[in-house]
Scaffold this motif. Structure first.
Motif, short mmCIF file in Angstrom:
data_model
loop_
_atom_site.label_atom_id
_atom_site.label_comp_id
_atom_site.label_asym_id
_atom_site.label_seq_id
_atom_site.Cartn_x
_atom_site.Cartn_y
_atom_site.Cartn_z
N LYS A 103 0.90 -1.12 0.00
CA LYS A 103 0.11 -0.05 -0.06
C LYS A 103 0.84 1.27 0.02
CE LYS A 103 -4.08 2.08 2.23
NZ LYS A 103 -3.79 3.48 1.96
N GLU A 104 1.82 1.30 0.73
CA GLU A 104 2.61 2.33 1.04
C GLU A 104 3.52 2.66 -0.34
OE1 GLU A 104 5.80 4.68 4.43
OE2 GLU A 104 5.08 2.48 4.48
N LEU A 105 3.86 1.65 -0.99
CA LEU A 105 4.70 1.63 -2.18
C LEU A 105 3.88 2.28 -3.32
CD1 LEU A 105 6.76 -1.82 -2.43
CD2 LEU A 105 7.79 0.54 -2.31
N SER A 106 2.69 1.93 -3.46
CA SER A 106 1.81 2.58 -4.22
C SER A 106 1.58 4.01 -4.20
CB SER A 106 0.32 1.95 -4.28
OG SER A 106 -0.35 2.61 -5.01
N GLU A 107 1.53 4.38 -2.84
CA GLU A 107 1.44 5.86 -2.60
C GLU A 107 2.82 6.64 -2.96
OE1 GLU A 107 0.04 5.81 1.46
OE2 GLU A 107 -1.88 4.91 0.87
N VAL A 108 3.92 5.87 -2.59
CA VAL A 108 5.30 6.59 -2.75
C VAL A 108 5.65 6.67 -4.26
CG1 VAL A 108 7.73 6.24 -2.48
CG2 VAL A 108 6.03 6.07 -0.37
N ARG A 109 5.11 5.62 -4.93
CA ARG A 109 5.64 5.86 -6.34
C ARG A 109 4.68 6.87 -6.94
NH1 ARG A 109 3.38 2.90 -11.24
NH2 ARG A 109 4.91 2.61 -12.59
N LEU A 110 3.34 6.86 -6.50
CA LEU A 110 2.87 7.88 -7.19
C LEU A 110 3.23 9.47 -6.92
CD1 LEU A 110 0.16 8.73 -8.78
CD2 LEU A 110 -1.12 8.63 -6.42
#
Length: 180
Positions: A26-33
């Motif tokens: 979940k956090e990777l999705s947010e950080v990549r964005l």
């Protein structure tokens, strides 16, 4: 599964680099964005080719099972602030190499996170029998190119007018490789 855990302190900032885990999705999705919106050096504009939590869960699972792939995260101040991924190839003619990509949140630029993600990837590749790491970098990203050269990468080619950025201008992409 590859397990890498290292702690670094640079310019007064302490951070850890470790292998990506299922709960990071979940956090990777947010950080990549977030990263895609902070720099034009990457391939995507913010929101393009979006990977949601389940997409990252699949990617992390795939990479943890594939000895030719490595997915690392950098953690500082209790959160993910960057990541890198090295993806190999199952075709016999290309099995000796892998492609590297990296992203760091702008707030954490200047702490050596990208350098240490790449150093960990180089060490892993050498231990894994991967002989060549390749990457692509925007020609105007001179700091990244200098870092890559310092770590043994060479310029192997130039893709002219490869990307059109927000300024409307076309920019060249440098292809780099490190062969052991």
């Amino acid at each position: 599964m590859h397990t890498i855990i290292q702690e670094f302190t640079e310019n007064g900032k302490t951070y850890r680099i470790r292998t990506a885990e299922h709960q990071d999705a979940k956090e990777l999705s947010e950080v990549r964005l977030q990263i895609d919106g902070e720099t034009q050096y990457l391939d995507r504009e913010q929101g393009e080719a979006f990977i949601d939590e389940s997409g990252f869960e699949e990617l992390i699972a795939l990479d943890s099972e594939n000895e030719k792939n490595l997915f690392l995260v950098a953690l500082a101040d209790g959160r993910i602030v960057g990541f890198s991924r090295c993806e190999g190839n199952s075709l016999k003619r290309f099995a000796h190499k892998a492609e590297f990509g990296v992203g760091i949140t702008k707030e954490y630029w200047g702490y050596g996170i990208g350098k240490n993600l790449l150093n960990e990837t180089i060490a892993w590749s050498e231990a894994s029998g991967i002989r060549k790491i390749t990457l692509k970098v925007l020609q105007q990203n001179s700091k990244a190119i200098a870092l890559y050269e310092k770590l043994g990468f060479r310029k192997e080619g130039l893709l002219e007018n490869d990307k059109q950025l927000a300024d409307g201008q076309f920019h060249h992409t440098v292809i780099m490789g490190r062969f052991k």
